[in-house]
Design a protein around this motif. Sequence first.
Motif, PDB file in Angstrom:
ATOM      1  N   LYS A   1      38.029  37.102  36.903  1.00  0.00           N
ATOM      2  CA  LYS A   1      38.049  38.058  35.793  1.00  0.00           C
ATOM      3  C   LYS A   1      38.363  37.344  34.478  1.00  0.00           C
ATOM      4  N   ASP A   2      39.248  36.370  34.526  1.00  0.00           N
ATOM      5  CA  ASP A   2      39.564  35.617  33.312  1.00  0.00           C
ATOM      6  C   ASP A   2      38.317  34.971  32.722  1.00  0.00           C
ATOM      7  N   ALA A   3      37.460  34.444  33.578  1.00  0.00           N
ATOM      8  CA  ALA A   3      36.235  33.821  33.075  1.00  0.00           C
ATOM      9  C   ALA A   3      35.326  34.871  32.437  1.00  0.00           C
ATOM     10  N   LEU A   4      35.337  36.069  33.017  1.00  0.00           N
ATOM     11  CA  LEU A   4      34.547  37.143  32.418  1.00  0.00           C
ATOM     12  C   LEU A   4      35.104  37.535  31.052  1.00  0.00           C
ATOM     13  N   VAL A   5      36.419  37.573  30.947  1.00  0.00           N
ATOM     14  CA  VAL A   5      37.044  37.861  29.652  1.00  0.00           C
ATOM     15  C   VAL A   5      36.629  36.804  28.633  1.00  0.00           C
ATOM     16  N   ALA A   6      36.625  35.555  29.044  1.00  0.00           N
ATOM     17  CA  ALA A   6      36.225  34.484  28.127  1.00  0.00           C
ATOM     18  C   ALA A   6      34.785  34.679  27.667  1.00  0.00           C
ATOM     19  N   ALA A   7      33.920  35.080  28.583  1.00  0.00           N
ATOM     20  CA  ALA A   7      32.519  35.299  28.216  1.00  0.00           C
ATOM     21  C   ALA A   7      32.391  36.473  27.249  1.00  0.00           C
ATOM     22  N   VAL A   8      33.205  37.503  27.463  1.00  0.00           N
ATOM     23  CA  VAL A   8      33.162  38.656  26.568  1.00  0.00           C
ATOM     24  C   VAL A   8      33.605  38.247  25.168  1.00  0.00           C
ATOM     25  N   LEU A   9      34.656  37.454  25.073  1.00  0.00           N
ATOM     26  CA  LEU A   9      35.121  37.020  23.753  1.00  0.00           C
ATOM     27  C   LEU A   9      34.060  36.141  23.074  1.00  0.00           C
ATOM     28  N   GLU A  10      33.399  35.323  23.861  1.00  0.00           N
ATOM     29  CA  GLU A  10      32.337  34.496  23.282  1.00  0.00           C
ATOM     30  C   GLU A  10      31.220  35.372  22.716  1.00  0.00           C
ATOM     31  N   ARG A  11      30.894  36.444  23.437  1.00  0.00           N
ATOM     32  CA  ARG A  11      29.880  37.375  22.941  1.00  0.00           C
ATOM     33  C   ARG A  11      30.328  38.028  21.641  1.00  0.00           C
TER      34      ARG A  11
ATOM     35  N   ASP B   1      32.315  44.067  28.178  1.00  0.00           N
ATOM     36  CA  ASP B   1      32.738  44.136  26.776  1.00  0.00           C
ATOM     37  C   ASP B   1      33.038  45.569  26.387  1.00  0.00           C
ATOM     38  N   GLN B   2      32.096  46.448  26.687  1.00  0.00           N
ATOM     39  CA  GLN B   2      32.263  47.853  26.315  1.00  0.00           C
ATOM     40  C   GLN B   2      33.534  48.444  26.950  1.00  0.00           C
ATOM     41  N   LEU B   3      33.716  48.177  28.246  1.00  0.00           N
ATOM     42  CA  LEU B   3      34.866  48.748  28.949  1.00  0.00           C
ATOM     43  C   LEU B   3      36.180  48.128  28.469  1.00  0.00           C
ATOM     44  N   PHE B   4      36.218  46.796  28.388  1.00  0.00           N
ATOM     45  CA  PHE B   4      37.448  46.126  27.961  1.00  0.00           C
ATOM     46  C   PHE B   4      37.826  46.576  26.551  1.00  0.00           C
ATOM     47  N   TYR B   5      36.841  46.670  25.681  1.00  0.00           N
ATOM     48  CA  TYR B   5      37.117  47.017  24.286  1.00  0.00           C
ATOM     49  C   TYR B   5      37.638  48.447  24.171  1.00  0.00           C
ATOM     50  N   ALA B   6      37.085  49.328  24.981  1.00  0.00           N
ATOM     51  CA  ALA B   6      37.467  50.738  24.870  1.00  0.00           C
ATOM     52  C   ALA B   6      38.810  51.020  25.532  1.00  0.00           C
ATOM     53  N   HIS B   7      39.088  50.379  26.671  1.00  0.00           N
ATOM     54  CA  HIS B   7      40.259  50.758  27.458  1.00  0.00           C
ATOM     55  C   HIS B   7      41.280  49.658  27.611  1.00  0.00           C
ATOM     56  N   GLY B   8      40.983  48.461  27.150  1.00  0.00           N
ATOM     57  CA  GLY B   8      41.870  47.328  27.396  1.00  0.00           C
ATOM     58  C   GLY B   8      41.446  46.588  28.650  1.00  0.00           C
ATOM     59  N   VAL B   9      41.735  45.307  28.702  1.00  0.00           N
ATOM     60  CA  VAL B   9      41.270  44.486  29.824  1.00  0.00           C
ATOM     61  C   VAL B   9      41.955  44.897  31.119  1.00  0.00           C
ATOM     62  N   GLN B  10      43.275  45.015  31.079  1.00  0.00           N
ATOM     63  CA  GLN B  10      44.020  45.253  32.313  1.00  0.00           C
ATOM     64  C   GLN B  10      43.784  46.643  32.860  1.00  0.00           C
TER      65      GLN B  10
ATOM     66  N   MET C   1      37.528  45.552  38.249  1.00  0.00           N
ATOM     67  CA  MET C   1      36.218  44.935  38.448  1.00  0.00           C
ATOM     68  C   MET C   1      35.230  45.929  39.053  1.00  0.00           C
ATOM     69  N   ASP C   2      35.718  46.902  39.796  1.00  0.00           N
ATOM     70  CA  ASP C   2      34.835  47.940  40.335  1.00  0.00           C
ATOM     71  C   ASP C   2      34.155  48.715  39.218  1.00  0.00           C
ATOM     72  N   ALA C   3      34.906  48.990  38.147  1.00  0.00           N
ATOM     73  CA  ALA C   3      34.310  49.716  37.024  1.00  0.00           C
ATOM     74  C   ALA C   3      33.243  48.869  36.345  1.00  0.00           C
ATOM     75  N   VAL C   4      33.492  47.575  36.241  1.00  0.00           N
ATOM     76  CA  VAL C   4      32.484  46.683  35.645  1.00  0.00           C
ATOM     77  C   VAL C   4      31.227  46.690  36.505  1.00  0.00           C
ATOM     78  N   ARG C   5      31.418  46.604  37.786  1.00  0.00           N
ATOM     79  CA  ARG C   5      30.292  46.592  38.718  1.00  0.00           C
ATOM     80  C   ARG C   5      29.457  47.867  38.608  1.00  0.00           C
ATOM     81  N   THR C   6      30.146  49.000  38.535  1.00  0.00           N
ATOM     82  CA  THR C   6      29.419  50.260  38.410  1.00  0.00           C
ATOM     83  C   THR C   6      28.665  50.332  37.084  1.00  0.00           C
ATOM     84  N   ALA C   7      29.344  49.957  35.993  1.00  0.00           N
ATOM     85  CA  ALA C   7      28.710  50.063  34.679  1.00  0.00           C
ATOM     86  C   ALA C   7      27.545  49.079  34.538  1.00  0.00           C
ATOM     87  N   ALA C   8      27.705  47.898  35.117  1.00  0.00           N
ATOM     88  CA  ALA C   8      26.659  46.875  34.960  1.00  0.00           C
ATOM     89  C   ALA C   8      25.528  47.060  35.970  1.00  0.00           C
ATOM     90  N   GLY C   9      25.825  47.746  37.082  1.00  0.00           N
ATOM     91  CA  GLY C   9      24.809  47.859  38.122  1.00  0.00           C
ATOM     92  C   GLY C   9      24.556  46.543  38.834  1.00  0.00           C
TER      93      GLY C   9
END
Lengths: 186, 186
Positions: free
Chosen positions: B50-60, B16-25, B29-37
Amino acid sequence: MIDDTAARAKVVEAADQLFYAHGVQAVGMDAVRTAAGVSLKRIYALFPSKDALVAAVLERRRAQWNAGIAARAADAATAREKILAVFDFLDGWFREPDFNGCAFINAYGELHDGNPDVTRTVREQKAAFQRYVADLVRDAGAPDPLAAQIAILAEGAQTTAAIAGTPEAAAQARAAAEVLLDAAMT
Amino acid sequence: MIDDTAARAKVVEAADQLFYAHGVQAVGMDAVRTAAGVSLKRIYALFPSKDALVAAVLERRRAQWNAGIAARAADAATAREKILAVFDFLDGWFREPDFNGCAFINAYGELHDGNPDVTRTVREQKAAFQRYVADLVRDAGAPDPLAAQIAILAEGAQTTAAIAGTPEAAAQARAAAEVLLDAAMT
DNA sequence: TACGATAGAGAACGATCGTTCTCATCGCAA
DNA sequence: TTGCGATGAGAACGATCGTTCTCTATCGTA
């Protein structure tokens, strides 16, 4: 071959259509080349990069927006009518089959990070529109704060119409603008 | 190792944080992995794509929006105050340092084409907000058309604040909403 | 007709991305 | 202790993208 001016126009028009419909990042330069009928070599001779092409597309949108607003305003006699003419322009735009929201908002959301030129261009476009409305509000003899409110209505109508896929937000925003104008002029 | 629920939460929050700040595209996924640990293998075990992850982010984001609006409304006594509380919520949000516009609008502009789930989710979120406002307008005893106007003001405030990078659109939209409410109740 | 500059079509290149796979490591049951 | 299943780190893979380069055909001119 066609001259540079005509080639530029064809490339920008094709890119505008594709970027607006699918998003900038989703459209490759190959697609632009096919749609414009101009070779990649020529495109890169006319525009040093895709970012420069995006800038040209936004500039084209800016000119179209200003021309559309001005055309509607030309039919209006008073400053009040010119303000409401903004929403009439939006109404016509929302009904176009390929309407897909404000290209500046879309570009900002997609590219603001990593393309400062886009951020600056979008910000300037919105500021120019707010100045346009502010001048009309002053001509109408209404207090200054009304201008920002009218501009917010116009912005909200664009995103609402884009996401809903229906044009009625223009009429709804116009009605709200009328109420605000009436209240401000008492 | 942490359990699936905790891992899911960490991944969605980081994305969520990354997509919101920089855009989804713009976020891999490597950046998500690093940020999430959380390892890529685990991420793909929790989300099929990734689409499913986007859906989860929007749900949040949907849950956060609803909770924020409800919290502000809880402090308001009347339906009129609950309507205006929407703009107080926006004001607080616009002042957060990482505010970057409405995540739903951003996602729609970037992904509407080629990801129908995003289009549907965004449309549903906006429709739900319009229903929320419509119920309050009815409770306040104001005519139905006011609801769409209030919603348009809220949408416009979000894009205006995002592009300008300043929070004053919330107060401007709130003032407009008060005028519309007063005019509708006479 | 012969020639040199030019332009278009698209192959090629290097980078990046989403997704999958490999392999070394670790916890734990017997 | 030994062997097995699972896990994390990250390499690998195939696709795509922005950008550049190659090759061939064409055109104007002498």
